[in-house]
Motif scaffolding. Structure first.
Motif, PDB file in Angstrom:
ATOM      1  N   ALA A  87       0.826  -1.209   0.000  1.00  0.00           N
ATOM      2  CA  ALA A  87       0.000   0.000   0.000  1.00  0.00           C
ATOM      3  C   ALA A  87       0.860   1.258   0.000  1.00  0.00           C
ATOM      4  O   ALA A  87       0.511   2.259  -0.654  1.00  0.00           O
ATOM      5  CB  ALA A  87      -0.931  -0.006   1.216  1.00  0.00           C
ATOM      6  N   SER A  88       1.982   1.243   0.706  1.00  0.00           N
ATOM      7  CA  SER A  88       2.871   2.410   0.732  1.00  0.00           C
ATOM      8  C   SER A  88       3.449   2.697  -0.646  1.00  0.00           C
ATOM      9  O   SER A  88       3.529   3.863  -1.066  1.00  0.00           O
ATOM     10  CB  SER A  88       3.996   2.177   1.745  1.00  0.00           C
ATOM     11  OG  SER A  88       3.489   1.995   3.039  1.00  0.00           O
ATOM     12  N   LEU A  89       3.846   1.650  -1.366  1.00  0.00           N
ATOM     13  CA  LEU A  89       4.372   1.848  -2.716  1.00  0.00           C
ATOM     14  C   LEU A  89       3.308   2.436  -3.641  1.00  0.00           C
ATOM     15  O   LEU A  89       3.591   3.345  -4.436  1.00  0.00           O
ATOM     16  CB  LEU A  89       4.887   0.523  -3.272  1.00  0.00           C
ATOM     17  CG  LEU A  89       6.115  -0.084  -2.576  1.00  0.00           C
ATOM     18  CD1 LEU A  89       6.411  -1.471  -3.122  1.00  0.00           C
ATOM     19  CD2 LEU A  89       7.327   0.814  -2.745  1.00  0.00           C
ATOM     20  N   VAL A  90       2.080   1.924  -3.519  1.00  0.00           N
ATOM     21  CA  VAL A  90       1.000   2.436  -4.368  1.00  0.00           C
ATOM     22  C   VAL A  90       0.684   3.893  -4.032  1.00  0.00           C
ATOM     23  O   VAL A  90       0.517   4.739  -4.928  1.00  0.00           O
ATOM     24  CB  VAL A  90      -0.250   1.549  -4.220  1.00  0.00           C
ATOM     25  CG1 VAL A  90      -1.426   2.145  -4.977  1.00  0.00           C
ATOM     26  CG2 VAL A  90       0.031   0.135  -4.722  1.00  0.00           C
ATOM     27  N   LEU A  91       0.613   4.215  -2.741  1.00  0.00           N
ATOM     28  CA  LEU A  91       0.301   5.582  -2.344  1.00  0.00           C
ATOM     29  C   LEU A  91       1.412   6.556  -2.735  1.00  0.00           C
ATOM     30  O   LEU A  91       1.140   7.710  -3.100  1.00  0.00           O
ATOM     31  CB  LEU A  91       0.060   5.644  -0.838  1.00  0.00           C
ATOM     32  CG  LEU A  91      -1.209   4.951  -0.325  1.00  0.00           C
ATOM     33  CD1 LEU A  91      -1.263   4.986   1.197  1.00  0.00           C
ATOM     34  CD2 LEU A  91      -2.453   5.595  -0.921  1.00  0.00           C
ATOM     35  N   CYS A  92       2.651   6.097  -2.647  1.00  0.00           N
ATOM     36  CA  CYS A  92       3.765   6.971  -3.045  1.00  0.00           C
ATOM     37  C   CYS A  92       3.724   7.286  -4.534  1.00  0.00           C
ATOM     38  O   CYS A  92       4.150   8.370  -4.961  1.00  0.00           O
ATOM     39  CB  CYS A  92       5.100   6.322  -2.677  1.00  0.00           C
ATOM     40  SG  CYS A  92       5.474   6.342  -0.909  1.00  0.00           S
ATOM     41  N   MET A  93       3.229   6.370  -5.350  1.00  0.00           N
ATOM     42  CA  MET A  93       3.092   6.643  -6.781  1.00  0.00           C
ATOM     43  C   MET A  93       1.830   7.437  -7.104  1.00  0.00           C
ATOM     44  O   MET A  93       1.749   8.100  -8.136  1.00  0.00           O
ATOM     45  CB  MET A  93       3.093   5.324  -7.565  1.00  0.00           C
ATOM     46  CG  MET A  93       4.425   4.607  -7.554  1.00  0.00           C
ATOM     47  SD  MET A  93       4.457   3.147  -8.629  1.00  0.00           S
ATOM     48  CE  MET A  93       3.314   2.069  -7.754  1.00  0.00           C
ATOM     49  N   ALA A  94       0.837   7.382  -6.201  1.00  0.00           N
ATOM     50  CA  ALA A  94      -0.436   8.074  -6.465  1.00  0.00           C
ATOM     51  C   ALA A  94      -0.337   9.576  -6.302  1.00  0.00           C
ATOM     52  O   ALA A  94      -1.273  10.297  -6.674  1.00  0.00           O
ATOM     53  CB  ALA A  94      -1.520   7.521  -5.538  1.00  0.00           C
ATOM     54  N   VAL A  95       0.757  10.077  -5.753  1.00  0.00           N
ATOM     55  CA  VAL A  95       0.865  11.534  -5.518  1.00  0.00           C
ATOM     56  C   VAL A  95       0.946  12.325  -6.817  1.00  0.00           C
ATOM     57  O   VAL A  95       0.712  13.540  -6.812  1.00  0.00           O
ATOM     58  CB  VAL A  95       2.099  11.840  -4.636  1.00  0.00           C
ATOM     59  CG1 VAL A  95       1.943  11.236  -3.260  1.00  0.00           C
ATOM     60  CG2 VAL A  95       3.378  11.351  -5.303  1.00  0.00           C
ATOM     61  N   VAL A  96       1.267  11.679  -7.925  1.00  0.00           N
ATOM     62  CA  VAL A  96       1.369  12.390  -9.200  1.00  0.00           C
ATOM     63  C   VAL A  96       0.048  12.389  -9.961  1.00  0.00           C
ATOM     64  O   VAL A  96      -0.049  13.025 -11.014  1.00  0.00           O
ATOM     65  CB  VAL A  96       2.477  11.769 -10.077  1.00  0.00           C
ATOM     66  CG1 VAL A  96       3.828  11.906  -9.411  1.00  0.00           C
ATOM     67  CG2 VAL A  96       2.180  10.305 -10.378  1.00  0.00           C
ATOM     68  N   LEU A  97      -0.965  11.692  -9.456  1.00  0.00           N
ATOM     69  CA  LEU A  97      -2.246  11.636 -10.150  1.00  0.00           C
ATOM     70  C   LEU A  97      -3.000  12.946  -9.943  1.00  0.00           C
ATOM     71  O   LEU A  97      -3.105  13.449  -8.820  1.00  0.00           O
ATOM     72  CB  LEU A  97      -3.085  10.465  -9.634  1.00  0.00           C
ATOM     73  CG  LEU A  97      -2.486   9.073  -9.845  1.00  0.00           C
ATOM     74  CD1 LEU A  97      -3.410   8.014  -9.239  1.00  0.00           C
ATOM     75  CD2 LEU A  97      -2.276   8.804 -11.335  1.00  0.00           C
ATOM     76  N   PRO A  98      -3.552  13.520 -11.002  1.00  0.00           N
ATOM     77  CA  PRO A  98      -4.300  14.779 -10.855  1.00  0.00           C
ATOM     78  C   PRO A  98      -5.572  14.570 -10.048  1.00  0.00           C
ATOM     79  O   PRO A  98      -6.274  13.568 -10.192  1.00  0.00           O
ATOM     80  CB  PRO A  98      -4.615  15.171 -12.313  1.00  0.00           C
ATOM     81  CG  PRO A  98      -4.532  13.894 -13.081  1.00  0.00           C
ATOM     82  CD  PRO A  98      -3.495  13.059 -12.401  1.00  0.00           C
ATOM     83  N   GLY A  99      -5.860  15.495  -9.163  1.00  0.00           N
ATOM     84  CA  GLY A  99      -7.024  15.410  -8.314  1.00  0.00           C
ATOM     85  C   GLY A  99      -6.789  14.657  -7.027  1.00  0.00           C
ATOM     86  O   GLY A  99      -7.606  14.734  -6.105  1.00  0.00           O
ATOM     87  N   ILE A 100      -5.690  13.887  -6.950  1.00  0.00           N
ATOM     88  CA  ILE A 100      -5.366  13.113  -5.744  1.00  0.00           C
ATOM     89  C   ILE A 100      -4.122  13.672  -5.076  1.00  0.00           C
ATOM     90  O   ILE A 100      -4.104  13.921  -3.878  1.00  0.00           O
ATOM     91  CB  ILE A 100      -5.191  11.621  -6.081  1.00  0.00           C
ATOM     92  CG1 ILE A 100      -6.484  11.058  -6.671  1.00  0.00           C
ATOM     93  CG2 ILE A 100      -4.775  10.837  -4.843  1.00  0.00           C
ATOM     94  CD1 ILE A 100      -6.384   9.615  -7.084  1.00  0.00           C
ATOM     95  N   GLY A 101      -3.071  13.847  -5.867  1.00  0.00           N
ATOM     96  CA  GLY A 101      -1.828  14.374  -5.325  1.00  0.00           C
ATOM     97  C   GLY A 101      -1.845  15.886  -5.225  1.00  0.00           C
ATOM     98  O   GLY A 101      -2.655  16.573  -5.851  1.00  0.00           O
ATOM     99  N   LYS A 102      -0.930  16.397  -4.438  1.00  0.00           N
ATOM    100  CA  LYS A 102      -0.819  17.829  -4.214  1.00  0.00           C
ATOM    101  C   LYS A 102       0.638  18.234  -4.369  1.00  0.00           C
ATOM    102  O   LYS A 102       1.523  17.637  -3.757  1.00  0.00           O
ATOM    103  CB  LYS A 102      -1.322  18.191  -2.805  1.00  0.00           C
ATOM    104  CG  LYS A 102      -1.275  19.674  -2.491  1.00  0.00           C
ATOM    105  CD  LYS A 102      -1.805  19.957  -1.098  1.00  0.00           C
ATOM    106  CE  LYS A 102      -1.740  21.439  -0.769  1.00  0.00           C
ATOM    107  NZ  LYS A 102      -2.248  21.718   0.610  1.00  0.00           N
ATOM    108  N   GLN A 103       0.891  19.251  -5.186  1.00  0.00           N
ATOM    109  CA  GLN A 103       2.245  19.727  -5.436  1.00  0.00           C
ATOM    110  C   GLN A 103       2.527  20.954  -4.586  1.00  0.00           C
ATOM    111  O   GLN A 103       1.743  21.900  -4.549  1.00  0.00           O
ATOM    112  CB  GLN A 103       2.430  20.064  -6.908  1.00  0.00           C
ATOM    113  CG  GLN A 103       3.838  20.535  -7.262  1.00  0.00           C
ATOM    114  CD  GLN A 103       3.958  20.910  -8.725  1.00  0.00           C
ATOM    115  OE1 GLN A 103       2.970  20.928  -9.446  1.00  0.00           O
ATOM    116  NE2 GLN A 103       5.169  21.212  -9.155  1.00  0.00           N
TER     117      GLN A 103
END
Length: 461
Positions: A87-103
């Motif tokens: 789950a940590s690996l998936v969440l770390c990659m999800a930060v680049v998804l628009p609407g989910i991640g925050k820059q």
């Protein structure tokens, strides 16, 4: 007061660790308010308690996690280690998804939006440590080649690539590598492995730095901050000005000038500069002593606990806290290039504070005294790690070299019986208990017959 069900020798470590963490959290609340209130009051005219209230809220949630994990932490974490790692690996990659991640500041490190955000790399740090502890505690043979650690090293490399490459968080990647090295050394990794692993890590670090121009600029400003004093070197210069103006004893609590509008990230990554300006070198030295106390207590818990898994997990948790603290101190003092790593328990950061307190709860659970969680070695395994050959069938009439079937083995003759048989003469000792009396009776009969024959020969002569 802590419960009395744990071993007596760890009670002192339990209380010391809990006391050190409480002191650091109280100091963290004070300095978060001191570092953030001035800027908030000058900008929007508020009372400046926004970040303090958030720190207290996240601290309360963190201490709730600490209370729960201090009771059931080790066994629970062992059971969910693999799912949490995935789950940590998936969440770390999800930060680049628009609407989910925050820059924020060019880095993709957060999930969510508004005031409620979550930083998955903070969870990934401890998930990686728990994964390494789980895998290495199950080993029954020594590490002979790098192939024996292929799963551990591949998982570690994948996490580092995601955190440093996708999230652009090189500081967290360095903390993960430092804590992982501590766990591998404790698990008995041979020293000859460090050369190829270090060479690969150095090459990967060069590639990651070359991938992003801002990292090259940070490295250049680290070597010579004055070349771009108003750009990439601005934060480092302002931090050193704050520490230098504090001197030995500081300007007094709340009397920092740099925090008002000159020092960026004064309440997060550079909060140590505010401590140095207000309390001087004495305040910084006090924090270093507190972290040294956590390092000593954590390693002492790892040394005295039972079970390989608990030892490796305690070393890993302690390694994460100390590596993160050392990296932040080095950055603020100008010893290391700029990285976005908060000071444990002191800097403002909701996810970091909650995860750290939950990890400390696991350390407290280990100090309470936890049972062995890894299975006992197999009967065929040698203690030194070499597999034994098949057990030979020693029953009478068995075929030589055939493995003994399941069932009760024939009784072996005690060692003292064999020694007594050897002392009585050259008769060969048997492996069965009942043969000892037969050998002894046969020796007596033969001796008596030889004595009678000698007497008859003397009388005849």
């Amino acid at each position: 007061m802590p419960r009395h069900g744990r071993p007596p020798e760890l009670r002192r470590e339990y209380e010391r660790l809990l006391g050190l963490v409480l002191i650091l959290c109280v100091l963290g609340a004070i300095w978060v308010y001191s570092a953030s209130s001035s800027e908030a009051i000058l900008k929007d005219g508020s009372n400046g308690t926004e970040y303090l209230l958030r720190y207290v809220m996240f601290g309360g949630l963190g201490f709730a996690l600490l209370a729960a994990s201090s009771r059931y932490g080790v066994a629970f974490v062992r059971g969910i280690t693999v799912p949490v790692m995935i789950a940590s690996l998936v969440l770390c990659m999800a930060v680049v998804l628009p609407g989910i991640g925050k820059q924020v500041n060019g880095a993709y490190r957060w999930l969510g939006g508004g005031p409620l955000t979550f930083q998955p790399s903070e969870l990934a740090k401890f998930a990686m440590i728990a994964f390494l502890a789980l895998r290495l505690s199950r080993r029954r043979r020594p590490m002979r080649t790098l192939g024996d650690l292929r799963i551990e090293l591949l998982t570690l490399g994948l996490l580092i690539a995601i955190v440093a490459g996708v999230q652009r968080d090189l500081g967290t990647a360095i903390v993960i590598v430092g804590a992982a090295v501590c766990v591998l050394i404790t698990a008995g990794m041979p020293g000859r492995f460090f050369l190829p692993i270090g060479a690969a890590a150095g090459f990967a670090a060069l590639v990651l730095v070359a991938m992003h121009p801002y990292r090259i600029a940070r490295l250049t400003s680290f070597l010579s901050p004055s070349t771009d004093a108003s750009g990439t070197g601005y934060q480092a210069i302002q931090g050193q000005i704050a520490i230098g103006s504090g001197g030995m004893l500081g300007n007094g609590l709340g009397n920092s000038v740099q925090k008002a509008d000159w020092l960026p990230e004064a309440h997060t990554d550079f909060i140590l500069a505010v401590v140095g300006e207000e309390l001087g070198a004495i305040g910084i030295l006090m924090l270093l002593v507190l972290y040294a106390g956590i390092a000593y207590t954590g390693l002492r818990i790892a040394d005295r606990t039972r079970g390989t898994y608990q030892k490796l997990l305690a070393v890993g948790i302690t390694g994460v806290i100390i590596c993160q603290a050392m990296l932040n101190v080095w950055v603020v003092l100008g010893i290391f290039p700029l990285t976005g790593v908060p000071l444990p328990f002191i800097s403002y950061g909701g996810t970091n504070l909650m995860v750290l307190l939950g990890a400390v709860g696991i350390l407290l659970n280990i100090a309470r005294g936890t049972p062995y969680l890894e299975p006992a070695p197999e009967p065929e395994d040698d203690p030194r790690g070499r597999a034994r050959g098949p057990v030979r069938d020693e029953r009478p009439g068995a075929v030589r070299g055939r493995r003994a079937p399941a069932g009760p083995r024939p009784a072996r003759r005690p060692a003292y019986a064999s020694a007594r048989a050897q002392d009585r003469g050259p008769a060969r000792a048997s492996r069965f208990p009942g043969d000892a009396e037969d050998v002894r009776d046969r020796s007596r009969r033969d001796g008596g017959a030889r004595g009678a024959g000698a007497g008859r020969r003397r009388r005849a002569s």
